[in-house]
Scaffold this active site. Structure first.
Site, PDB file in Angstrom:
ATOM      1  N   GLY A 388       0.806  -1.221   0.000  1.00  0.00           N
ATOM      2  CA  GLY A 388       0.000   0.000   0.000  1.00  0.00           C
ATOM      3  C   GLY A 388       0.837   1.266   0.000  1.00  0.00           C
ATOM      4  O   GLY A 388       0.364   2.335  -0.381  1.00  0.00           O
ATOM      5  N   LYS A 440       4.150   2.623   6.614  1.00  0.00           N
ATOM      6  CA  LYS A 440       3.275   2.844   7.762  1.00  0.00           C
ATOM      7  C   LYS A 440       3.974   2.415   9.055  1.00  0.00           C
ATOM      8  O   LYS A 440       4.009   3.139  10.030  1.00  0.00           O
ATOM      9  CB  LYS A 440       1.973   2.066   7.561  1.00  0.00           C
ATOM     10  CG  LYS A 440       1.002   2.210   8.691  1.00  0.00           C
ATOM     11  CD  LYS A 440      -0.299   1.498   8.420  1.00  0.00           C
ATOM     12  CE  LYS A 440      -1.147   1.509   9.681  1.00  0.00           C
ATOM     13  NZ  LYS A 440      -2.418   0.824   9.544  1.00  0.00           N
ATOM     14  N   GLU A 446      11.813  -4.800   3.273  1.00  0.00           N
ATOM     15  CA  GLU A 446      12.147  -4.329   1.923  1.00  0.00           C
ATOM     16  C   GLU A 446      12.402  -2.822   1.940  1.00  0.00           C
ATOM     17  O   GLU A 446      13.396  -2.325   1.398  1.00  0.00           O
ATOM     18  CB  GLU A 446      10.990  -4.607   0.942  1.00  0.00           C
ATOM     19  CG  GLU A 446      10.748  -6.064   0.641  1.00  0.00           C
ATOM     20  CD  GLU A 446       9.737  -6.711   1.572  1.00  0.00           C
ATOM     21  OE1 GLU A 446       9.589  -6.234   2.725  1.00  0.00           O
ATOM     22  OE2 GLU A 446       9.104  -7.697   1.171  1.00  0.00           O
ATOM     23  N   GLY A 501      -2.859   0.134   5.339  1.00  0.00           N
ATOM     24  CA  GLY A 501      -1.826   0.305   4.316  1.00  0.00           C
ATOM     25  C   GLY A 501      -2.416   0.422   2.917  1.00  0.00           C
ATOM     26  O   GLY A 501      -2.049   1.307   2.139  1.00  0.00           O
ATOM     27  N   ARG A 502      -3.372  -0.460   2.596  1.00  0.00           N
ATOM     28  CA  ARG A 502      -3.907  -0.467   1.220  1.00  0.00           C
ATOM     29  C   ARG A 502      -4.967   0.609   1.012  1.00  0.00           C
ATOM     30  O   ARG A 502      -5.597   0.653  -0.031  1.00  0.00           O
ATOM     31  CB  ARG A 502      -4.429  -1.855   0.876  1.00  0.00           C
ATOM     32  CG  ARG A 502      -5.435  -2.419   1.852  1.00  0.00           C
ATOM     33  CD  ARG A 502      -5.615  -3.922   1.658  1.00  0.00           C
ATOM     34  NE  ARG A 502      -6.446  -4.496   2.702  1.00  0.00           N
ATOM     35  CZ  ARG A 502      -6.018  -4.882   3.887  1.00  0.00           C
ATOM     36  NH1 ARG A 502      -4.739  -4.739   4.200  1.00  0.00           N
ATOM     37  NH2 ARG A 502      -6.827  -5.402   4.772  1.00  0.00           N
ATOM     38  N   GLU A 587      -5.930  -8.625  -0.364  1.00  0.00           N
ATOM     39  CA  GLU A 587      -5.437  -8.515   1.014  1.00  0.00           C
ATOM     40  C   GLU A 587      -6.610  -8.229   1.962  1.00  0.00           C
ATOM     41  O   GLU A 587      -6.575  -8.585   3.133  1.00  0.00           O
ATOM     42  CB  GLU A 587      -4.372  -7.413   1.122  1.00  0.00           C
ATOM     43  CG  GLU A 587      -3.526  -7.510   2.383  1.00  0.00           C
ATOM     44  CD  GLU A 587      -2.261  -6.663   2.319  1.00  0.00           C
ATOM     45  OE1 GLU A 587      -1.254  -7.120   1.754  1.00  0.00           O
ATOM     46  OE2 GLU A 587      -2.276  -5.539   2.843  1.00  0.00           O
ATOM     47  N   HIS A 618      -5.412  -9.167 -26.849  1.00  0.00           N
ATOM     48  CA  HIS A 618      -4.458  -9.952 -27.629  1.00  0.00           C
ATOM     49  C   HIS A 618      -3.656 -10.886 -26.734  1.00  0.00           C
ATOM     50  O   HIS A 618      -2.629 -11.412 -27.156  1.00  0.00           O
ATOM     51  CB  HIS A 618      -3.540  -9.021 -28.421  1.00  0.00           C
ATOM     52  CG  HIS A 618      -4.301  -8.263 -29.470  1.00  0.00           C
ATOM     53  ND1 HIS A 618      -4.490  -8.749 -30.744  1.00  0.00           N
ATOM     54  CD2 HIS A 618      -4.980  -7.087 -29.409  1.00  0.00           C
ATOM     55  CE1 HIS A 618      -5.236  -7.889 -31.438  1.00  0.00           C
ATOM     56  NE2 HIS A 618      -5.551  -6.862 -30.639  1.00  0.00           N
ATOM     57  N   LYS A 746       6.962 -13.740   6.209  1.00  0.00           N
ATOM     58  CA  LYS A 746       7.964 -12.754   6.653  1.00  0.00           C
ATOM     59  C   LYS A 746       8.806 -13.350   7.774  1.00  0.00           C
ATOM     60  O   LYS A 746      10.030 -13.205   7.808  1.00  0.00           O
ATOM     61  CB  LYS A 746       7.271 -11.503   7.199  1.00  0.00           C
ATOM     62  CG  LYS A 746       6.629 -10.602   6.177  1.00  0.00           C
ATOM     63  CD  LYS A 746       6.227  -9.302   6.887  1.00  0.00           C
ATOM     64  CE  LYS A 746       5.156  -8.533   6.170  1.00  0.00           C
ATOM     65  NZ  LYS A 746       4.608  -7.436   6.932  1.00  0.00           N
TER      66      LYS A 746
HETATM   67  O1  LIG Z   1       3.696   0.560   4.909  1.00  0.00           O
HETATM   68  P1  LIG Z   1       4.368  -0.622   5.500  1.00  0.00           P
HETATM   69  O2  LIG Z   1       4.188  -0.711   6.981  1.00  0.00           O
HETATM   70  O3  LIG Z   1       5.811  -0.664   5.113  1.00  0.00           O
HETATM   71  O4  LIG Z   1       3.674  -1.920   4.922  1.00  0.00           O
HETATM   72  C1  LIG Z   1       3.670  -2.183   3.556  1.00  0.00           C
HETATM   73  C2  LIG Z   1       2.646  -3.202   3.185  1.00  0.00           C
HETATM   74  O5  LIG Z   1       2.862  -4.407   3.895  1.00  0.00           O
HETATM   75  C3  LIG Z   1       1.630  -4.998   4.271  1.00  0.00           C
HETATM   76  O6  LIG Z   1       1.491  -4.858   5.630  1.00  0.00           O
HETATM   77  C4  LIG Z   1       1.592  -6.454   3.948  1.00  0.00           C
HETATM   78  O7  LIG Z   1       1.880  -6.718   2.625  1.00  0.00           O
HETATM   79  C5  LIG Z   1       0.581  -4.178   3.524  1.00  0.00           C
HETATM   80  O8  LIG Z   1      -0.639  -4.186   4.127  1.00  0.00           O
HETATM   81  C6  LIG Z   1       1.221  -2.848   3.491  1.00  0.00           C
HETATM   82  O9  LIG Z   1       0.618  -2.053   2.538  1.00  0.00           O
END
Ligand SMILES: O=P(O)(O)OC[C@H]1O[C@](O)(CO)[C@@H](O)[C@@H]1O
Length: 789
Positions: A388, A440, A446, A501-502, A587, A618, A746
């Site tokens: 998100g 968030k 990542e 988040g989303r 999600e 296509h 994770k």
């Molecule tokens: O904004 P954050 O806390 O880095 O999380 C990123 C994403 O990871 C999740 O928690 C799981 O994929 C999502 O809901 C969120 O959008």
């Protein structure tokens, strides 16, 4: 046995399971929760129960007298209590297996303790027959009543008449206490005064702790409302839809032939009431529904209390119960304060100041006032986030590219794969790049790894840590972690835990959008979403576009076996729209546990996929047209293009495809038609060829035709899908607002990471399954090889 006609009047937000025994004329007030196996028997006169009462399992409430039995509000009837009172006020508690006879009027704030019987007889004993009369028909129950009643009376001191009034005397009962009515039996009528605690030895409660008790009662009610929502499959309309889906086979060809008004019946137009440029037509006539199926889908939404759940969300209630959070992304775009209930939630009052922060920063970057450490204006922004914190801004920046500042490059780096960051850095100049760390939680592996890499790269050039303040900003709810990362306080843009988040592109996570298209346009998008919020919050179900989309999809998902749903925008700018709603929908609704902790017995969220037309045509449309799977599709297109090149010819060709595909899917082509079109004798004799050209048709689609992809319209379209997803989640009884399903992978990745720098023996010691260990060992055995090409 009932002498009154059966009639049930139920207020809003009442929880009433199917197996409650209700007879005669019964009225139940707003918000009352009745548990399974309770009985409310208006055998002679009616029974009226007030608001917010809790009536637990095996409670029996009976009125045998022709006069109404009026029960006030906020009463708690605990398991097995048996109530035949003359009247009942407010805020009373009838504990487990307590009894009240028909000669007793209960005031307010009274407690009848567990196992006690409140009768009018004072210290007088009962004959078995009298108790039978007082406590019900059931012999066993009456006998139990006799014992309980006797015990209670024995423990009653001789001063029982101090608080149990004799017939005809004025009671101390307050409002709602009810006046003493002459009982049909010989026993006297008494009124228990307010605050009586009837424990066998009668006492008067001081009234202390009353507020606490009321708060507890309210919490108890909330809990029950959540926990007692029945599974969707237990709702009457669910069974009916199950049966209709088997018996009413809708054939679109016939349905349209029979009904020239089908398009009018099954299409709705939405127009913004503040921004009139927002115009969205939804045509859902090419769906496998008829009048009865459609009416039953609407009833299902009613029975599942979609409106109540929606209102609870807008009201700031903690509808994300597993995380104990409100769900208020709608508050982020409520700039005119349309939804008042949200204001009680902490942080909502910070939305507007935070928007100002976004405005100031984005304008400074855009107009060159914000410069890099060497004084150069900003030329590139790199949004570092994932899920998100990436998909929303990335999708919107693509969708609203016509409004973008073209001399500013926006990059979105999400993947932990170093390639993603390396390719972005390759084209960025450290002196004129701002990195936006969007997370968030500010703990996502990542994002934090990518941000650290970007900071190292930056410092290699800038050398001095003090320059980080000019080039790194954070968007997060976790101020502490962002500070530890080295982000200056003034470069932090905050949001709140009630923003999922989303659903976060409307918050500070949208900073990159504001920089790319300008704050005014960003706000226009927020206001567009708010137009759809107001529509969703107040429009009747059968006119409510997100509700319609949710119900239609649910029908295929749960009754016709569809596993997936395709989103197909005929607008190149929307090429990431389906990706975005892959997270938004999957999600949110990829869950098998209901809010009451039960496992669902039915399908929940579909697989969402799609891409921009005509590319999809296509690629995968062959399977939609002639494959064996049912794939409901949404076709979206703008009437006006942003790029009317060649005099608009491109757009007309695009739209001709947009109109043609749903038509082909719905009506197909019969063998007869194929034969009619075939001129060559050889081809006509080739039955394989002829049959291969047949299209069964009857493939369902929604067509969503909007005026132009402006910021306002895009906001409305995103909100439309958000609310469609919420509607389905409300019906399935799941929590669409948590995402625990992403956690396990994770955790395991964190355990595996150290093994990738270890040796095979360590891998064995960690005791992963044979497959995972085998794969890791193969990696370790080959990790140091260098491929020459
Ligand atoms: O904004 P954050 O806390 O880095 O999380 C990123 C994403 O990871 C999740 O928690 C799981 O994929 C999502 O809901 C969120 O959008």
């Amino acid at each position: 046995m009932s002498s009154t006609k059966d009639r049930l009047d139920v207020g809003s937000k009442v929880t009433l399971p199917q197996d409650v025994d209700i007879r005669g004329h019964v009225t139940i007030g707003t918000g009352t929760v009745v548990h399974p196996k309770a009985a409310i028997l208006a055998l002679s006169g009616p029974i009226t129960i007030g608001a917010s009462c809790i009536i637990e399992e095996n409670v029996t409430i009976i009125n045998r007298s022709p006069s109404p039995l009026v029960i006030g509000s906020h009463n708690l009837f605990e398991v097995g209590s048996h109530i035949e009172a003359r009247s009942i006020g407010d805020h009373n508690t009838f504990e487990v297996k307590s009894r009240v006879s028909s000669q007793v009027a209960i005031g307010s704030f009274t407690t009848i303790s567990a196992g006690c019987a409140a009768t009018a007889a004072g210290t007088r004993g009962y004959t078995q027959e009298e108790l039978g009369d007082l406590l019900g028909d059931d012999d066993e129950e009456a006998e139990a009543g006799l014992k309980v009643g006797a015990r209670a009376m024995k423990r009653t001191p001789s001063g029982a008449t101090e608080t149990i009034l004799e017939e005809g005397e004025e009671g101390e009962a307050g409002e709602g206490g009810g006046e003493a009515v002459t009982a049909p039996s010989a026993a006297p009528v008494v009124t228990l005064p307010d605050y009586t605690v009837f424990t066998g030895s009668v006492g008067v409660w001081s009234g202390q702790g009353r507020l606490q008790e009321e708060a507890l009662h309210a919490k108890h009610l909330d809990y029950l409302r959540q926990a007692m929502s029945p599974l969707a499959s237990q709702l009457p309309s669910w069974s009916k839809l199950d049966q209709l889906s088997k018996s009413n086979k809708v054939v679109l060809r016939d349905a349209f032939a029979k009904d020239s008004k089908r398009f009018d019946t099954y299409s709705r137009h939405f127009q913004g009431d503040r921004n009139k440029d927002i115009s969205v037509l939804l045509d859902f006539s090419k769906n496998l529904i008829d009048e009865e199926i459609w009416a039953t889908l609407l009833s299902l939404a009613k029975e599942a209390k979609v409106e109540e759940q929606r209102d609870a969300m807008f009201n700031g209630e903690q509808v994300n119960a597993s995380e104990g959070r409100s769900v208020l992304h709608v508050a982020l775009r409520d700039l005119d304060d349309d939804f008042k209930g949200k204001d009680k939630v902490e942080g909502v009052d910070e939305v507007i100041p935070e928007l100002k922060h976004i405005r100031d920063f984005s304008e400074a970057v855009r107009n060159g006032q914000w410069t890099g450490y060497t004084g150069k204006p900003i030329k590139s922004i790199v949004n570092i986030g994932i899920g998100g914190s990436d998909l929303g801004p990335a999708m919107v920046c693509e969708a609203l590219k016509p409004y973008a500042k073209r001399d500013l490059d926006a990059h979105f780096v999400s993947n932990i794969d170093g390639t993603h960051m390396a390719e972005a850095l390759r084209v960025c100049d450290p002196e004129s790049t701002v990195f936006i760390v969007a997370s968030k939680t500010f703990t996502t592996q990542e994002t934090i790894t990518n941000a650290t890499t970007a900071r190292d790269w930056f410092l290699e050039h800038a050398k001095d840590k003090k320059h980080v303040a000019k080039h790194f900003v954070a968007l997060s709810t976790n101020v502490k972690a962002a500070t530890e990362f080295g982000i200056a306080k003034e470069n932090m843009f905050k949001f709140w835990d009630w923003v999922g988040g989303r659903y976060s592109l409307w918050s500070a996570i949208g900073l990159s959008i504001a920089i790319v298209i300008g704050y005014e346009r960003f706000e226009e998008m927020l206001r567009g979403a708010n137009e759809m919020d107001r529509h969703y919050a107040s429009t009747p179900l059968d006119q409510n576009i997100p509700v319609i989309l949710g119900l239609i999809n649910l029908y295929y998902n749960n009754f016709l076996g569809a596993q997936t749903h395709a989103i197909l925008p005929y607008d190149q700018y929307m090429h990431r729209f389906a990706d975005y709603f892959q997270q938004g929908d999957m999600e949110s609704n990829g869950k098998f546990i209901t809010k009451s902790g039960e496992r669902v017995q039915y399908q929940t969220g579909p697989i969402i996929w799609g891409q921009a037309g005509t590319n999809g045509q296509h690629a995968f449309y062959q399977l939609i047209h002639q494959g064996t799977k049912l794939i409901p599709c949404d076709f979206l297109a703008p009437i006006e293009t942003q790029n009317p090149i060649r005099g608009g010819e491109h757009h007309r060709i695009l739209l001709s495809n947009y109109f043609a595909q749903p038509e082909a899917l719905a009506f197909g082509k019969t063998e007869e038609q194929v034969r009619e079109e075939t001129t060559s004798k050889e081809d006509l004799d080739n039955s394989f060829l002829i049959k291969s050209k047949v299209f069964d048709g009857n493939k369902p689609t929604n067509s969503i035709l909007f005026q132009k992809l402006t910021p306002g319209t895009l906001g409305a379209l995103i909100a439309m899908y958000e609310h469609k997803i919420a509607t389905e989640g409300f019906i399935w009884g799941i929590n669409s607002f948590d995402q625990f399903g992403v956690e396990l992978g994770k955790v395991l990745a964190k355990k595996i990471l150290p093994l990738l720098s270890a040796d095979a023996a360590k891998v064995d010691a960690e005791k992963h399954d044979g497959s995972t260990s085998g794969l890791i060992k193969h990696y370790l055995a080959n990790a140091n090889k260098k491929t020459s090409s």
